[in-house]
Design a protein around this motif. Sequence first.
Motif, PDB file in Angstrom:
ATOM      1  N   SER A 188       0.807  -1.226   0.000  1.00  0.00           N
ATOM      2  CA  SER A 188       0.000   0.000   0.000  1.00  0.00           C
ATOM      3  C   SER A 188       0.837   1.271   0.000  1.00  0.00           C
ATOM      4  CB  SER A 188      -0.935   0.018   1.226  1.00  0.00           C
ATOM      5  OG  SER A 188      -1.776  -1.105   1.241  1.00  0.00           O
ATOM      6  N   LEU A 189       2.157   1.147   0.026  1.00  0.00           N
ATOM      7  CA  LEU A 189       3.028   2.317   0.126  1.00  0.00           C
ATOM      8  C   LEU A 189       3.026   3.099  -1.187  1.00  0.00           C
ATOM      9  CD1 LEU A 189       5.022   3.601   2.200  1.00  0.00           C
ATOM     10  CD2 LEU A 189       6.863   2.499   0.923  1.00  0.00           C
ATOM     11  N   VAL A 190       2.619   4.363  -1.117  1.00  0.00           N
ATOM     12  CA  VAL A 190       2.593   5.215  -2.308  1.00  0.00           C
ATOM     13  C   VAL A 190       3.565   6.380  -2.185  1.00  0.00           C
ATOM     14  CG1 VAL A 190       0.221   4.629  -2.887  1.00  0.00           C
ATOM     15  CG2 VAL A 190       0.667   6.579  -1.400  1.00  0.00           C
ATOM     16  N   ASP A 191       4.054   6.657  -0.979  1.00  0.00           N
ATOM     17  CA  ASP A 191       4.885   7.839  -0.753  1.00  0.00           C
ATOM     18  C   ASP A 191       6.104   7.448   0.082  1.00  0.00           C
ATOM     19  OD1 ASP A 191       5.671  10.487  -0.690  1.00  0.00           O
ATOM     20  OD2 ASP A 191       3.653  11.228  -0.283  1.00  0.00           O
ATOM     21  N   PHE A 192       7.305   7.684  -0.440  1.00  0.00           N
ATOM     22  CA  PHE A 192       8.541   7.344   0.274  1.00  0.00           C
ATOM     23  C   PHE A 192       9.491   8.529   0.204  1.00  0.00           C
ATOM     24  CE2 PHE A 192      12.668   4.691   0.242  1.00  0.00           C
ATOM     25  CZ  PHE A 192      12.810   4.861   1.608  1.00  0.00           C
ATOM     26  N   HIS A 193       9.907   9.009   1.373  1.00  0.00           N
ATOM     27  CA  HIS A 193      10.791  10.167   1.475  1.00  0.00           C
ATOM     28  C   HIS A 193      11.903   9.816   2.451  1.00  0.00           C
ATOM     29  CE1 HIS A 193      11.263  14.660   2.874  1.00  0.00           C
ATOM     30  NE2 HIS A 193      12.352  14.168   2.302  1.00  0.00           N
ATOM     31  N   ILE A 194      13.143   9.959   2.015  1.00  0.00           N
ATOM     32  CA  ILE A 194      14.272   9.703   2.892  1.00  0.00           C
ATOM     33  C   ILE A 194      15.248  10.868   2.801  1.00  0.00           C
ATOM     34  CG2 ILE A 194      15.418   8.305   1.113  1.00  0.00           C
ATOM     35  CD1 ILE A 194      16.635   6.691   3.468  1.00  0.00           C
ATOM     36  N   LYS A 195      15.654  11.363   3.966  1.00  0.00           N
ATOM     37  CA  LYS A 195      16.556  12.502   4.037  1.00  0.00           C
ATOM     38  C   LYS A 195      17.733  12.146   4.927  1.00  0.00           C
ATOM     39  CE  LYS A 195      16.832  17.412   5.277  1.00  0.00           C
ATOM     40  NZ  LYS A 195      16.085  18.592   5.800  1.00  0.00           N
ATOM     41  N   MET A 196      18.935  12.242   4.383  1.00  0.00           N
ATOM     42  CA  MET A 196      20.146  11.951   5.133  1.00  0.00           C
ATOM     43  C   MET A 196      20.752  13.246   5.656  1.00  0.00           C
ATOM     44  SD  MET A 196      20.415   8.622   4.858  1.00  0.00           S
ATOM     45  CE  MET A 196      22.123   8.226   5.233  1.00  0.00           C
ATOM     46  N   TYR A 197      21.537  13.123   6.689  1.00  0.00           N
ATOM     47  CA  TYR A 197      22.270  14.277   7.194  1.00  0.00           C
ATOM     48  C   TYR A 197      23.257  14.730   6.126  1.00  0.00           C
ATOM     49  CZ  TYR A 197      24.612  17.213  10.651  1.00  0.00           C
ATOM     50  OH  TYR A 197      25.120  18.274  11.345  1.00  0.00           O
ATOM     51  N   PRO A 198      23.442  16.051   5.927  1.00  0.00           N
ATOM     52  CA  PRO A 198      24.284  16.532   4.823  1.00  0.00           C
ATOM     53  C   PRO A 198      25.705  15.997   4.805  1.00  0.00           C
ATOM     54  CG  PRO A 198      23.005  18.324   5.735  1.00  0.00           C
ATOM     55  CD  PRO A 198      22.765  17.145   6.630  1.00  0.00           C
ATOM     56  N   LEU A 199      26.237  15.571   5.941  1.00  0.00           N
ATOM     57  CA  LEU A 199      27.614  15.083   5.969  1.00  0.00           C
ATOM     58  C   LEU A 199      27.715  13.605   5.641  1.00  0.00           C
ATOM     59  CD1 LEU A 199      29.046  16.979   9.076  1.00  0.00           C
ATOM     60  CD2 LEU A 199      29.191  17.587   6.666  1.00  0.00           C
ATOM     61  N   ASP A 200      26.587  12.927   5.517  1.00  0.00           N
ATOM     62  CA  ASP A 200      26.600  11.503   5.179  1.00  0.00           C
ATOM     63  C   ASP A 200      26.728  11.342   3.673  1.00  0.00           C
ATOM     64  OD1 ASP A 200      26.439  10.395   7.691  1.00  0.00           O
ATOM     65  OD2 ASP A 200      24.258  10.537   7.765  1.00  0.00           O
ATOM     66  N   LEU A 201      27.911  10.947   3.224  1.00  0.00           N
ATOM     67  CA  LEU A 201      28.134  10.764   1.799  1.00  0.00           C
ATOM     68  C   LEU A 201      28.240   9.289   1.441  1.00  0.00           C
ATOM     69  CD1 LEU A 201      30.679  13.642   1.108  1.00  0.00           C
ATOM     70  CD2 LEU A 201      28.213  13.636   0.805  1.00  0.00           C
ATOM     71  N   GLU A 202      27.822   8.436   2.386  1.00  0.00           N
ATOM     72  CA  GLU A 202      27.858   7.016   2.126  1.00  0.00           C
ATOM     73  C   GLU A 202      26.742   6.638   1.140  1.00  0.00           C
ATOM     74  OE1 GLU A 202      30.112   5.089   3.253  1.00  0.00           O
ATOM     75  OE2 GLU A 202      31.045   6.294   4.825  1.00  0.00           O
ATOM     76  N   TYR A 203      26.946   5.507   0.488  1.00  0.00           N
ATOM     77  CA  TYR A 203      25.920   5.013  -0.416  1.00  0.00           C
ATOM     78  C   TYR A 203      24.886   4.229   0.383  1.00  0.00           C
ATOM     79  CZ  TYR A 203      28.976   6.280  -4.268  1.00  0.00           C
ATOM     80  OH  TYR A 203      29.759   6.975  -5.148  1.00  0.00           O
ATOM     81  N   LEU A 204      23.631   4.590   0.216  1.00  0.00           N
ATOM     82  CA  LEU A 204      22.547   3.896   0.901  1.00  0.00           C
ATOM     83  C   LEU A 204      21.900   2.940  -0.098  1.00  0.00           C
ATOM     84  CD1 LEU A 204      21.177   3.947   3.700  1.00  0.00           C
ATOM     85  CD2 LEU A 204      19.450   5.454   2.725  1.00  0.00           C
ATOM     86  N   ASP A 205      21.857   1.675   0.281  1.00  0.00           N
ATOM     87  CA  ASP A 205      21.381   0.651  -0.634  1.00  0.00           C
ATOM     88  C   ASP A 205      19.853   0.583  -0.601  1.00  0.00           C
ATOM     89  OD1 ASP A 205      21.108  -1.427  -2.345  1.00  0.00           O
ATOM     90  OD2 ASP A 205      21.848  -2.972  -0.971  1.00  0.00           O
ATOM     91  N   LEU A 206      19.232   1.190  -1.605  1.00  0.00           N
ATOM     92  CA  LEU A 206      17.774   1.151  -1.720  1.00  0.00           C
ATOM     93  C   LEU A 206      17.325   0.172  -2.804  1.00  0.00           C
ATOM     94  CD1 LEU A 206      17.089   4.999  -1.579  1.00  0.00           C
ATOM     95  CD2 LEU A 206      16.836   3.368   0.291  1.00  0.00           C
ATOM     96  N   GLN A 207      18.287  -0.499  -3.399  1.00  0.00           N
ATOM     97  CA  GLN A 207      17.988  -1.322  -4.559  1.00  0.00           C
ATOM     98  C   GLN A 207      17.014  -2.453  -4.241  1.00  0.00           C
ATOM     99  OE1 GLN A 207      19.036  -0.297  -7.447  1.00  0.00           O
ATOM    100  NE2 GLN A 207      17.830  -1.884  -8.448  1.00  0.00           N
ATOM    101  N   ASN A 208      17.079  -2.981  -3.014  1.00  0.00           N
ATOM    102  CA  ASN A 208      16.206  -4.101  -2.650  1.00  0.00           C
ATOM    103  C   ASN A 208      14.919  -3.640  -1.975  1.00  0.00           C
ATOM    104  OD1 ASN A 208      18.063  -6.092  -3.552  1.00  0.00           O
ATOM    105  ND2 ASN A 208      19.239  -5.842  -1.665  1.00  0.00           N
ATOM    106  N   LEU A 209      14.871  -2.360  -1.577  1.00  0.00           N
ATOM    107  CA  LEU A 209      13.686  -1.861  -0.879  1.00  0.00           C
ATOM    108  C   LEU A 209      12.608  -1.385  -1.852  1.00  0.00           C
ATOM    109  CD1 LEU A 209      12.079  -0.968   1.585  1.00  0.00           C
ATOM    110  CD2 LEU A 209      13.458   1.120   1.656  1.00  0.00           C
ATOM    111  N   LEU A 210      12.996  -0.616  -2.853  1.00  0.00           N
ATOM    112  CA  LEU A 210      12.012  -0.019  -3.758  1.00  0.00           C
ATOM    113  C   LEU A 210      11.131  -1.047  -4.467  1.00  0.00           C
ATOM    114  CD1 LEU A 210      14.064   2.926  -5.309  1.00  0.00           C
ATOM    115  CD2 LEU A 210      12.419   2.987  -3.434  1.00  0.00           C
ATOM    116  N   PRO A 211      11.672  -2.185  -4.926  1.00  0.00           N
ATOM    117  CA  PRO A 211      10.787  -3.173  -5.574  1.00  0.00           C
ATOM    118  C   PRO A 211       9.738  -3.764  -4.635  1.00  0.00           C
ATOM    119  CG  PRO A 211      13.080  -3.554  -6.164  1.00  0.00           C
ATOM    120  CD  PRO A 211      13.088  -2.562  -5.047  1.00  0.00           C
ATOM    121  N   ARG A 212       9.940  -3.621  -3.313  1.00  0.00           N
ATOM    122  CA  ARG A 212       8.972  -4.156  -2.346  1.00  0.00           C
ATOM    123  C   ARG A 212       7.719  -3.281  -2.271  1.00  0.00           C
ATOM    124  NH1 ARG A 212      10.485  -9.275  -0.272  1.00  0.00           N
ATOM    125  NH2 ARG A 212      12.758  -9.382  -0.319  1.00  0.00           N
ATOM    126  N   ALA A 213       7.788  -2.087  -2.840  1.00  0.00           N
ATOM    127  CA  ALA A 213       6.654  -1.161  -2.810  1.00  0.00           C
ATOM    128  C   ALA A 213       6.074  -1.070  -4.216  1.00  0.00           C
ATOM    129  CB  ALA A 213       7.091   0.205  -2.306  1.00  0.00           C
TER     130      ALA A 213
END
Length: 486
Positions: A188-213
């Motif tokens: 049922s998820l239609v809206d996804f918003h993620i905000k990182m702290y400006p100093l976090d330059l690491e790669y966040l792995d969303l590749q496996n999460l987005l297909p679940r929605a």
Amino acid sequence: MGELNRHAELARLESIERSCIGRFFVALGAIDAQRMQLEELIKKRDPGPTIHRLPVELLVLIFHFTIVRPYYARTHKLDTIGYRRRSLAIVSRHWRDVILDTPILWQDICLASPQDRHTLVLQLKRSQGLLLDVTIINKLEDYSTTDELLHHLRPTTNRWRSLYIYDENSYPSTDSIVHVLSKLEFPSLVDFHIKMYPLDLEYLDLQNLLPRASALKRLKLQQISPADDFLIANPLETLELMFALDDMPQWILSRIPNFSLITLRLQGDAYDWVLEPNSIHFPLLEKLALDIPDPDQFLEAITAPKLQRLELTAYRCPWEAFSRSRSKFSSVYHLILNFGGSIPVDPHNGIALCRVFPNTRHAEFIYMADLLSLIMPMSSPGSPSGSQTPADNWASLETLSVLNSAWDLNHIEEFDLLVQWLQIRHGLGFPKLHIKFKGNSRNPEDISTIRGKLQDCCILEHCLSLSLGQFYTMAGKRSEEVFRIW
């Protein structure tokens, strides 16, 4: 014999009629007496505040606007929704019952410390199976609490309507949260918003999460550097990508679901982009916001036949070279322009800009200086009047807005140029424009001066507001005057 029977029947019916009329008048008398008694009781009863007599449906609507606000900042006061609910519930028993018995007032879930499991379970129960709007505020020192609460929330992921993850400089734990969520389903998820702290330059792995929605329609990523294999397979309607301290790679454009997007926002550094003209297609795109270097290159690369609204941040942009594509954006009627306020646009370049978007009906400027650069007359030997103004190319213009007018009120004379242009425009047969000046003024005299200058040459819909400090100053002076008179 027949005649006697008819007389008897007539007498019987007349008797019934008299009886009914008598009962009718008795009933009327009883009604009047009852009405008078009720009126007396109502007069004696204390009606109380008007809000206590509102229908429950209207009261719920007011509570919903007061308590629930989508995507507002909850980073400093984390339990503001719970605080609002408690504050309203203690007003009266009636309000308390309405809040406790209304599921839509319990849809917002905020996972943040301090919060206990019992409160979360109780809130889920009171939401009664409705869709949920979930916010996760992640701090490194509170990760254990957040992880425990998330454990109790997992069985409800089929009800999640929106998800907002805010990371306060604790990338490793946020990555762990994303890893946990990547194993769950969000139908049922239609809206996804993620905000990182400006100093976090690491790669966040969303590749496996987005297909679940599978139903995801709106995706907003702030301060995130996606990995090279990042791919958005969802048929999104809204996509916002905002990069702050890292370059936006050109390959990200090939991962955007072009053929379903209605709204797109791109913000960040894109100095190394090399785009071919008309190489990117957005058949359904209606709203576009650009805050990137060389936005003209991106605009030249896209084809968007349904584009209606363009929000553009462009401090230096060679529109003259781009003006050959003027018919490309003939569908755009709403422009929001930010030239920085301190860098005037060259008049020739301004004419080219206005010709690129010839059917503009609503123009908004962030700063007054941005507007002035487009209404400054320039000499033009080929023009019948001997001069030309860039904004005159907008023959369909209806509304003109300046969003940060307060910054320019130190130079009231700048408005004389606007007045002059409006008068000339009206003299040429154009209808009066609707003008809006938004922002706050420190000097109330500025507001009256602007009103006096503009009232005869336009339809002034809004003309600034007093700053809070100035309002209190004026209120104090008025109180002193009243006190002296008294």
